[in-house]
Motif scaffolding. Structure first.
Motif, PDB file in Angstrom:
ATOM      1  N   LYS A 164      -4.499   8.578   9.755  1.00  0.00           N
ATOM      2  CA  LYS A 164      -3.196   8.746   9.106  1.00  0.00           C
ATOM      3  C   LYS A 164      -3.441   8.825   7.607  1.00  0.00           C
ATOM      4  N   ASN A 165      -2.996   9.893   6.992  1.00  0.00           N
ATOM      5  CA  ASN A 165      -3.154  10.018   5.541  1.00  0.00           C
ATOM      6  C   ASN A 165      -1.973   9.311   4.885  1.00  0.00           C
ATOM      7  N   ALA A 174       3.914  -5.550  -0.471  1.00  0.00           N
ATOM      8  CA  ALA A 174       3.112  -6.080   0.644  1.00  0.00           C
ATOM      9  C   ALA A 174       3.620  -5.646   2.019  1.00  0.00           C
ATOM     10  N   SER A 175       4.947  -5.721   2.262  1.00  0.00           N
ATOM     11  CA  SER A 175       5.417  -5.391   3.611  1.00  0.00           C
ATOM     12  C   SER A 175       5.393  -3.881   3.835  1.00  0.00           C
ATOM     13  N   ASN A 180       2.910   0.944   6.297  1.00  0.00           N
ATOM     14  CA  ASN A 180       2.262   2.193   5.903  1.00  0.00           C
ATOM     15  C   ASN A 180       0.919   2.366   6.611  1.00  0.00           C
ATOM     16  N   ILE A 181       0.209   1.271   6.778  1.00  0.00           N
ATOM     17  CA  ILE A 181      -1.161   1.332   7.284  1.00  0.00           C
ATOM     18  C   ILE A 181      -1.242   1.265   8.811  1.00  0.00           C
ATOM     19  N   ALA A 210      -3.923  -5.666   3.518  1.00  0.00           N
ATOM     20  CA  ALA A 210      -3.260  -4.942   4.609  1.00  0.00           C
ATOM     21  C   ALA A 210      -4.199  -3.948   5.301  1.00  0.00           C
ATOM     22  N   THR A 211      -4.979  -3.201   4.524  1.00  0.00           N
ATOM     23  CA  THR A 211      -5.883  -2.201   5.106  1.00  0.00           C
ATOM     24  C   THR A 211      -6.944  -2.873   5.969  1.00  0.00           C
ATOM     25  N   CYS A 212      -7.605  -3.882   5.407  1.00  0.00           N
ATOM     26  CA  CYS A 212      -8.677  -4.563   6.149  1.00  0.00           C
ATOM     27  C   CYS A 212      -8.127  -5.295   7.366  1.00  0.00           C
TER      28      CYS A 212
END
Ligand SMILES: [Zn+2]
Ligand SMILES: [Zn+2]
Length: 235
Positions: A164-165, A174-175, A180-181, A210-212
């Motif tokens: 997903k780009n 944060a939320s 998004n991720i 969030a990404t990790c």
């Protein structure tokens, strides 16, 4: 043996003897002033003044434990670390990756010596192909490559794909970052991941995590028991 190999410090332009600095373009004065991470939560890596050996996890992680089991970050994401990361990501200054990698290595080395369960593989946080093509390289891979070599750990660049780009996380709260991720990663080398019990995700900077955490969630769904995060910097 190689004579005097020199370059200028990436931060202040002073001449640096590369032989004395493990090949990185950072002078002793700038090295001495680096903002190393001090007290941090063992799980999310955020600065945590109340955290200690007896109570290693911050209040937020106690309340809602994230999928990431532990985070080791070398430096605080303040000046001049944010400058180094900007130089790397947006100005193609690859010598900044060598510096960040070496600093992460210096900070990890004593902690790894104490670690009973060593990581099986390092996975650099993947970029979506569109962003990879635009930038020309993945900064996490550039930081991870020399580090994996120094630590003799296998680097798996293509074990996970970013499908997903997403919008740049830096523009979101944060939320919004979590939403998004979500669904951004797809496991590719499932055979390798199935054999790994301890995986490290390597990223240049961890901001909200969030990404990790999303990547860790996916890895754990695939059966990985322990997921750690190593990052050059932590916001
Ligand atoms: Zn300097
Ligand atoms: Zn925490």
């Amino acid at each position: 043996m190689f004579g005097f190999l020199s370059s200028s410090c990436l931060l202040c332009d002073t001449l640096v003897d590369l032989n004395a600095h493990n090949g990185i373009s950072l002078c002793q004065g700038c090295f001495n002033d680096l903002p190393w991470m001090q007290q941090a939560c063992r799980q999310c890596g955020a600065a945590c003044s109340g955290c200690s050996t007896q109570s290693p996890v911050c209040g937020a992680c106690q309340k809602k434990p994230p999928p990431v089991d532990y985070t080791l970050s070398a430096l605080s994401y303040v000046s001049p670390v944010n400058y180094l990361i900007t130089q790397l990501k947006f100005h193609h200054q690859l010598s900044a990756a060598a510096i960040l990698s070496e600093l992460l290595y210096l900070s990890l080395k004593p902690q790894l010596a104490r670690m009973a369960d060593k990581p099986d593989i390092i996975i650099p946080a993947p970029l979506h192909n569109k962003r990879l093509i635009k930038r020309g390289f993945n900064q996490a891979v550039e930081i991870a490559r020399p580090l994996a070599k120094s630590l003799s750990l296998p680097l798996e660049k293509n074990a996970v794909k970013r499908i997903k780009n997403t919008l740049p996380q830096s523009e979101l709260n944060a939320s919004q970052r979590r939403n998004n991720i979500r669904g951004s990663f797809e496991l590719v080398k499932t055979d390798i991941l199935r054999r790994a019990s301890h995986v490290v995700i390597l990223d240049d900077v961890v901001t909200t995590g969030a990404t990790c955490n999303e990547l860790a969630r996916v890895l754990k769904e695939a059966g990985v028991a322990t997921v750690g995060v190593w990052s050059a910097a932590r916001a």
